[in-house]
Scaffold this motif. Structure first.
Motif, PDB file in Angstrom:
ATOM      1  N   LEU A 847       0.860  -1.291   0.052  1.00  0.00           N
ATOM      2  CA  LEU A 847       0.123   0.105  -0.069  1.00  0.00           C
ATOM      3  C   LEU A 847       0.895   1.112  -0.007  1.00  0.00           C
ATOM      4  O   LEU A 847       1.962   1.359   0.801  1.00  0.00           O
ATOM      5  CB  LEU A 847      -0.910   0.028   1.329  1.00  0.00           C
ATOM      6  N   THR A 849       1.164   5.814  -1.520  1.00  0.00           N
ATOM      7  CA  THR A 849       0.379   7.078  -1.652  1.00  0.00           C
ATOM      8  C   THR A 849       0.962   7.464  -3.207  1.00  0.00           C
ATOM      9  O   THR A 849       1.431   8.300  -3.560  1.00  0.00           O
ATOM     10  CB  THR A 849       0.853   8.057  -1.100  1.00  0.00           C
ATOM     11  N   ARG A 862      -5.019  10.218   4.016  1.00  0.00           N
ATOM     12  CA  ARG A 862      -4.486   8.818   4.441  1.00  0.00           C
ATOM     13  C   ARG A 862      -5.848   7.851   3.924  1.00  0.00           C
ATOM     14  O   ARG A 862      -5.686   6.926   3.334  1.00  0.00           O
ATOM     15  CB  ARG A 862      -4.222   8.677   5.681  1.00  0.00           C
ATOM     16  N   ALA A 863      -6.893   8.388   4.102  1.00  0.00           N
ATOM     17  CA  ALA A 863      -8.145   7.551   3.442  1.00  0.00           C
ATOM     18  C   ALA A 863      -8.245   7.678   1.988  1.00  0.00           C
ATOM     19  O   ALA A 863      -8.377   6.702   1.506  1.00  0.00           O
ATOM     20  CB  ALA A 863      -9.434   8.000   4.148  1.00  0.00           C
ATOM     21  N   HIS A 866      -5.707   5.270   0.645  1.00  0.00           N
ATOM     22  CA  HIS A 866      -5.723   3.986   1.173  1.00  0.00           C
ATOM     23  C   HIS A 866      -4.754   3.421   1.768  1.00  0.00           C
ATOM     24  O   HIS A 866      -4.158   2.362   1.694  1.00  0.00           O
ATOM     25  CB  HIS A 866      -6.179   2.971  -0.032  1.00  0.00           C
ATOM     26  N   VAL A 867      -4.112   4.330   2.924  1.00  0.00           N
ATOM     27  CA  VAL A 867      -3.081   3.978   3.739  1.00  0.00           C
ATOM     28  C   VAL A 867      -3.607   4.333   5.205  1.00  0.00           C
ATOM     29  O   VAL A 867      -2.411   4.319   6.081  1.00  0.00           O
ATOM     30  CB  VAL A 867      -1.593   4.786   3.414  1.00  0.00           C
ATOM     31  N   ASP A 868      -4.617   4.327   5.605  1.00  0.00           N
ATOM     32  CA  ASP A 868      -4.899   4.931   6.904  1.00  0.00           C
ATOM     33  C   ASP A 868      -5.144   3.269   7.642  1.00  0.00           C
ATOM     34  O   ASP A 868      -5.208   2.234   6.780  1.00  0.00           O
ATOM     35  CB  ASP A 868      -6.273   5.733   7.108  1.00  0.00           C
ATOM     36  N   GLN A 870      -7.835   1.844   8.475  1.00  0.00           N
ATOM     37  CA  GLN A 870      -9.213   0.936   7.852  1.00  0.00           C
ATOM     38  C   GLN A 870      -8.661   0.559   6.723  1.00  0.00           C
ATOM     39  O   GLN A 870      -8.843  -0.838   6.374  1.00  0.00           O
ATOM     40  CB  GLN A 870     -10.464   1.916   7.664  1.00  0.00           C
ATOM     41  N   ALA A 871      -7.962   1.155   5.794  1.00  0.00           N
ATOM     42  CA  ALA A 871      -7.394   0.607   4.765  1.00  0.00           C
ATOM     43  C   ALA A 871      -6.730  -0.636   4.929  1.00  0.00           C
ATOM     44  O   ALA A 871      -6.407  -1.820   4.169  1.00  0.00           O
ATOM     45  CB  ALA A 871      -7.101   1.604   3.653  1.00  0.00           C
ATOM     46  N   GLN A 874      -8.486  -3.680   5.912  1.00  0.00           N
ATOM     47  CA  GLN A 874      -9.090  -4.284   4.979  1.00  0.00           C
ATOM     48  C   GLN A 874      -8.402  -5.213   3.989  1.00  0.00           C
ATOM     49  O   GLN A 874      -8.715  -6.277   3.686  1.00  0.00           O
ATOM     50  CB  GLN A 874     -10.066  -3.068   4.183  1.00  0.00           C
ATOM     51  N   ARG A 875      -7.118  -4.564   3.749  1.00  0.00           N
ATOM     52  CA  ARG A 875      -6.273  -5.116   2.600  1.00  0.00           C
ATOM     53  C   ARG A 875      -5.764  -6.671   3.434  1.00  0.00           C
ATOM     54  O   ARG A 875      -5.662  -7.532   2.691  1.00  0.00           O
ATOM     55  CB  ARG A 875      -4.804  -4.427   2.438  1.00  0.00           C
TER      56      ARG A 875
END
Length: 885
Positions: A847, A849, A862-863, A866-868, A870-871, A874-875
């Motif tokens: 993951l 940026t 970050r959301a 997709h590096v927060d 939650q992301a 999820q990964r």
């Protein structure tokens, strides 16, 4: 011209409404000069200028002087050397340089090389070598510590040719010009194409092969010498910085960007020699103008002392007979494109197309043969004129000096290359061309030796060799020469300056603030402190360094001549003659040049210094990456600190300020160790190791460390983690303990390993907590350096079948299970570099940026990328599901 010029050569009279009055003014001024001298004349002119300004006349003096030599013939000092021997030596250097390049290309046809540039600069180099370029004698009291000389890169063959005569290089070495690999295999020293200290660490001092880097570096080296003197660290008085550069190179923005700094700092220890052969690679530098005029305006306007070196001694008689000023006006009106044509043509052409332009010029050329006209030298090829210009530059006080030396590119190459558009790329010469060159310089080699491109070296007891050795012995020995002997600098114990970071106990702070606190303490150390050079590019307050203003001061060559606006503040701005901080203004190119000067002080001055240059990470490798690469070539030792790093920590700035690639670029430099620490304790271990590696062990490495401006809880550094911090990663105890809290063991199918670095490690830790609530055990690995992990992995690969070890990343992950999720604030290509070095059978999911930066809050950024937490969680879930299926 070298004699007082006729007034008609200096003044245009077409718009003169009262010639009689004009003549009276001229007569009065001539009488003033004749009776009271030039100093009084300058005073009167200054007064008239002030009056003109007061009356708003709107007049400014022209910045161009007549197109003649600055040093008049009657002002020339006596030439101190043996002119005939020096001319013979210069011819020998030219031949061996030419033979070196042509031989390499005859043999292989693909090695390149340059003949024409050195052919134009040979006399400029040799005059310096014989009379001005001082080598380092030693480091003891009274010993000259050496001048700094930046050589025009395309002229490297000429420097090798001189080293051959001096016995520093062998004929076998010359045979391997631009053949560094095959040369080493053959037991010779392969010679690098341009000046490269990394490749020839005992020979070259400064890399200049990337155009523009040499000029700006020379300015900041000259300023750094003043810095050392003013801080009473090293007396650099009596030493000069010489730079020989091309006129085409002056097009580079770095060449021009620091001219005003050199004048503002009154760097009279700096002399540039601009080789004005009027030609770039493909054609004239200024075909429709005159580059000498343009450069004179630029340098004069910037505050430099300008010395024009245009015409050789053979022109003196012509100028003396030029009573009408026609010759001066004609030369001044000839554009460079035409001047290049004159250089490429013979004496008959020059007679017909230059001297036949007017009856006055025809009369001047009467009695001269075509050969004599062809041999009229430009100033940069006349040793007497060059010496006079160099002497004037060396003696000048109060300002830096530039010598604008007029030469011919491919000088002496005749019809094969002199002044031709193709001459820069000329690498091969036919037999007749070689014979013509041999004859032109009266070289003592036979026709057979000439055609065979035999190197020529006079007998050891010959007058030429005795003279060569004597001149260099008088100037301290051979140049260029790179010395690395310097005393080690003790580094204080880590706990003395970083205990707060090692045992942070959950206190919130940013790694930038942790660094500044450590730096402030290090500056107080009695032995290391004075050697530290803090460098910023007008961002000290941004990085919380304002407290250092009062502690160590900002360096100023004139001290502080004003009361700052914030004088009553505890963080007030303070400049001082012995100030320690180099605040370079809004100039990353200038700041990195200062860093390079400090980072190479151990070899340039025999005095180890430790520079810390802190800057917005985006404005490092992306903006001045070429300068960083040149510093690496020069074997720099110091710290580059990329602050407010990553795509998401500098929340509101957006595209131009958010860095996603610096670690990718840093990984390409072999002697750069790049780290992206998340915690202050990690940072402390890295700084400590770097200081010891560079100052105590004296290794040729430098460190790039990224810092964040985000405050978050800082944990204690786990016991035994230091090795992993330095090797690139380690297990975080606080996260691995999640496995111990469950009553029953978790199956491998419900386990993942999460890798994170820098700003995103805190998100990885949060993701691990989210997964733990769902019964998924996530072991968190703090990655401090993706590039060190990748280098370790490649080293292990190289040792396969030879007892090579297991990559460090694989060792750290050996006790973990499941998919590996790697998250970073940088582009995904950064974590992708370690994919091959996971334990067998493990899969890596990255993951990052990717793309451009954005302006928003850290959470939103970050959301978005997709590096927060939650992301990341999820990964991990998706990877487990994919594995199960």
């Amino acid at each position: 011209m070298n004699a007082p010029m006729p007034l008609t050569a200096l003044h245009a009279t077409a718009n003169d409404t009262d010639p009689l009055e004009t003549a009276e003014w001229r007569d009065a001024f001539q009488a003033l000069v004749a009776t009271q001298g030039p100093e009084r004349a300058r005073f009167v002119l200054d007064e008239l200028v002030r009056m003109a300004h007061a009356h708003r006349v709107g007049w400014q003096p022209q910045l161009n002087t007549p197109y003649v030599n600055t040093v008049a013939a009657q002002e020339q000092p006596a030439f101190p050397g043996d002119l005939a021997i020096e001319e013979r030596l210069a011819s020998i250097m030219r031949w061996n340089a030419l033979a070196m390049v042509v031989r390499a290309n005859q043999a292989y046809g693909e090695l390149g090389g340059h003949i024409a540039s050195y052919a134009s600069a040979a006399d400029l180099f040799e005059t310096g070598f014989h009379h001005f370029f001082h080598a380092r004698e030693g480091t003891g009291p009274g010993q000259h510590r050496g001048d700094l000389v930046f050589f025009q890169p395309h002229s490297a063959p000429g420097v090798y040719a001189r080293a051959y005569l001096e016995g520093r290089l062998t004929e076998r070495d010359l045979e391997h010009y631009r053949q560094e690999i095959t040369g080493t295999a053959a037991g010779a020293q392969g010679l690098s194409s341009y000046p490269h200290p990394w490749l020839m660490p005992e020979f070259w001092q400064f890399p200049t092969g990337s155009m523009g880097i040499g000029p700006i570096s020379s300015i900041y080296h000259a300023r750094f010498m003043r810095y050392l003197t003013h801080r009473n660290l090293l007396d650099c008085q009596g030493r000069k910085v010489w730079g020989v550069f091309g006129d085409g190179e002056m097009d580079e923005p770095e060449s021009m960007s620091a001219l005003t700094l050199a004048a503002r700092e009154r760097l009279d220890n700096l002399v540039w020699v601009v080789n004005c052969n009027l030609q770039r690679l493909d054609g004239p530098v200024r075909g429709n103008g005159r580059i000498v005029d343009e450069l004179e305006r630029l340098f004069s306007g910037a505050g430099w002392n300008v010395v024009k070196l245009l015409w050789g001694s053979d022109w003196d008689g012509l100028f003396a007979r030029d009573l009408t000023g026609t010759l001066v006006r004609t030369l001044g009106g000839t554009v460079d494109g035409q001047m290049q044509t004159f250089a490429a043509k013979d004496g008959r052409y020059n007679r017909d197309h230059f001297f036949h332009q007017s009856p006055e010029l025809e009369r001047l050329a009467q009695g001269m043969t075509d050969e004599q006209i062809d041999r009229l030298k430009r100033g940069g090829h006349d040793l007497v004129k060059i010496h006079a210009a160099y002497a004037a530059a060396a003696a000048h006080r109060g300002r830096p000096t530039v010598i604008l030396a007029h030469t011919k590119k491919g000088y002496g190459m005749g019809t094969a290359g002199q002044g031709k558009m193709t001459t820069h790329s000329q690498k091969k010469l036919g037999d007749s061309d070689l014979i013509e060159f041999r004859n032109r310089f009266n070289l003592p080699v036979s026709d057979a030796q000439t055609k065979a491109l035999a190197f020529y070296k006079p007998a050891e007891d010959s007058p030429e060799m005795q003279y060569l050795r004597a001149r260099r012995e008088a100037l301290g020995g051979s140049l260029p020469r790179r010395d690395t002997a310097c005393d080690a600098v003790p580094v204080p114990a880590l706990q003395q300056y970083a205990q707060f970071a090692l045992a942070a106990d959950g206190k919130e702070m940013s790694t930038t603030m942790a660094f500044v606190r450590m730096l402030g303490t290090l500056l107080k150390d009695g032995q290391l402190g004075p050697r530290i050079v803090p460098i910023v590019a007008d961002e000290a307050r941004t990085f919380g360094m304002a407290n250092l203003f009062k502690q160590v001061g900002i360096y100023s060559s004139v001290g502080q001549q004003y009361a700052p606006e914030d004088i009553g503040s505890v963080l007030s701005y303070r400049e001082a003659l012995d100030g320690q901080i180099l605040e370079e203004g809004i100039s990353e190119a200038g700041a990195i040049a200062s860093w390079t000067a400090a980072a190479t002080s151990y070899s340039v001055h025999g005095l180890a210094m430790l520079p810390f240059y802190i800057y917005y990470s985006m404005f490092g490798f992306q903006r001045v990456g070429d300068a960083i690469w040149a510093a690496a070539d020069q074997r720099a030792r110091g710290f580059l600190l990329g602050a407010t790093s990553g795509r998401t920590t500098l929340g509101g700035e957006g595209l131009q300020h958010q860095d996603g690639s610096s670690h990718l670029v840093a990984a390409t430099i072999p002697n750069c160790k790049a780290y992206d620490p998340a915690y202050a304790g990690e940072l402390a271990v890295i700084l400590d190791a770097g200081m010891r590696e560079m100052l105590v062990e004296q290794q040729d490495v430098f460190y790039y460390v990224t810092l964040m401006n985000e405050n978050y809880a800082q944990p204690d550094l786990p016991e035994g983690a230091a090795e992993g911090v330095l090797r690139g990663c380690y297990l975080l105890d606080s996260c691995s303990r999640l496995l111990d809290k469950r009553e029953s063991p978790i199956s491998p199918e419900k386990q993942v390993a999460l890798l994170g670095s820098g700003a995103i490690l805190t998100e990885v830790v949060k993701a691990a907590a989210l997964l733990a609530e769902e019964g998924i055990a996530a072991t968190v690995v703090s990655v401090t350096s993706w590039s060190e992990l990748a280098r370790d992995g490649r080293a292990c690969e190289a040792m396969e079948g030879k007892g090579g070890g297991t990559p460090w990343l694989a060792q750290v992950l050996a006790g973990t299970h499941g998919p590996v999720i790697a998250a970073t604030d940088y582009v995904r290509a950064v974590p992708e570099t370690v994919r091959a070095y996971l334990p067998e059978g493990r899969r890596l999911h990255t993951l990052g940026t990717d793309g451009f930066g954005r302006s928003d809050t850290r959470a939103a950024l970050r959301a978005f990328f997709h590096v927060d937490a939650q992301a990341i969680a999820q990964r991990a879930r998706a990877a487990l599901l994919a594995r199960a299926s």
